[in-house]
Design a protein around this motif. Sequence first.
Motif, mmCIF file in Angstrom:
data_model
loop_
_atom_site.group_PDB
_atom_site.id
_atom_site.type_symbol
_atom_site.label_atom_id
_atom_site.label_comp_id
_atom_site.label_asym_id
_atom_site.label_seq_id
_atom_site.Cartn_x
_atom_site.Cartn_y
_atom_site.Cartn_z
ATOM 1 N N UNK A 19 71.977 77.439 53.196
ATOM 2 C CA UNK A 19 73.237 76.620 53.542
ATOM 3 C C UNK A 19 72.809 75.230 52.984
ATOM 4 N N UNK A 20 71.578 74.786 53.020
ATOM 5 C CA UNK A 20 71.143 73.633 52.165
ATOM 6 C C UNK A 20 71.332 73.809 50.666
ATOM 7 N N UNK A 21 71.070 74.863 50.389
ATOM 8 C CA UNK A 21 71.209 74.880 48.656
ATOM 9 C C UNK A 21 72.756 75.113 48.476
ATOM 10 N N UNK A 22 73.571 75.659 49.245
ATOM 11 C CA UNK A 22 75.055 75.607 49.419
ATOM 12 C C UNK A 22 75.761 74.174 49.015
ATOM 13 N N UNK A 42 77.404 72.638 45.959
ATOM 14 C CA UNK A 42 78.776 72.158 45.952
ATOM 15 C C UNK A 42 78.911 70.589 45.840
ATOM 16 N N UNK A 43 77.833 69.538 46.343
ATOM 17 C CA UNK A 43 77.823 68.354 46.170
ATOM 18 C C UNK A 43 77.527 67.994 44.495
ATOM 19 N N UNK A 44 76.517 68.745 43.862
ATOM 20 C CA UNK A 44 76.516 68.671 42.547
ATOM 21 C C UNK A 44 77.720 68.990 41.680
ATOM 22 N N UNK A 45 78.213 69.851 42.010
ATOM 23 C CA UNK A 45 79.636 70.558 41.167
ATOM 24 C C UNK A 45 80.593 69.340 41.496
ATOM 25 N N UNK A 46 80.954 68.912 42.605
ATOM 26 C CA UNK A 46 81.922 67.589 42.813
ATOM 27 C C UNK A 46 81.398 66.569 41.919
#
Length: 306
Positions: free
Chosen positions: A65-68, A72-76
Amino acid sequence: MNFGEVLSKAWKIIWKHKVLWIFGILASCSGANGSVGNVQSTYRGEAPPQFERLFNQFARLQDWQIALIIGITLLILLILIIISIFLSTIGRIGLIRGTVQVEQGREKLSFGELFSGSIPFFLRIFGLNLLVGLLGFLAALILIAPLIVLTMATFGVGALCLLPLVCILIPVAWFIGIIVEQSNIAIVSENLGILAGIRRGWEIVRNNLGAVILMALILYVGISLIAGFIIGLPLILLAGPLVVGVLSGTERALQGGALISALCFIGYLPILLILSGILSAYIQSAWTLTFLRLRSKPIIAQPSSE
């Protein structure tokens, strides 16, 4: 060169052709990431309890969950960076083209034409600034690596010896930025490639060194720095309720302060964008007029967007 004429003409252009404000807003996208001071507070020597609960909830998450969340944050962030680079580059090109077209006698500027006509220049302007950025990054690594080694070997004394070098590098970087600015304008106004644009920008700066440096001091120090400080000053004041809420140590005060600051920021955001767009449009228009006044060759017709 008549500096007063350039400065007043730049203002007349952006005031008459307010469509350039939109491109100024786009051009300021890459420069909108101002530094935000970190607010530290203590609550009996510890973080406020609402922060502790948030950290505890995050700590209970599973690894996937932390990795997800991080992914997602890095992708955004990556998407936002790409959009920011594209919009800021198109904004800069549109401002240059708009100023050149007005100098050619154009009475009315069209957003659609300026935007579509800026696309063919995107890769060249982006490539130029990317090249300069990479070279600057490599130069910084070359300088920072021995600085770290020397600092560790001399327990910090060596860093003091390198301060004069750092003081010299600041105006050097500033001077390189002026050449890049003139190169950008050369690429767009004369339809040049990256290397040809760099040579043309260097030629303009070299042959008119005094005039270019004086204009840079006027635009960067006399106008951009002061105007930017005035525009950004309300942001510091808007953070006041949030800071008060954090220092109070109560959850209700923190939520109320955050809400007030957020609402005030949302209310000021349109004004901030407009003022930043006007400032960016004026600076770029003045630089473009400076280039057009200093160059010797006539204006070349703009390439079509097809």
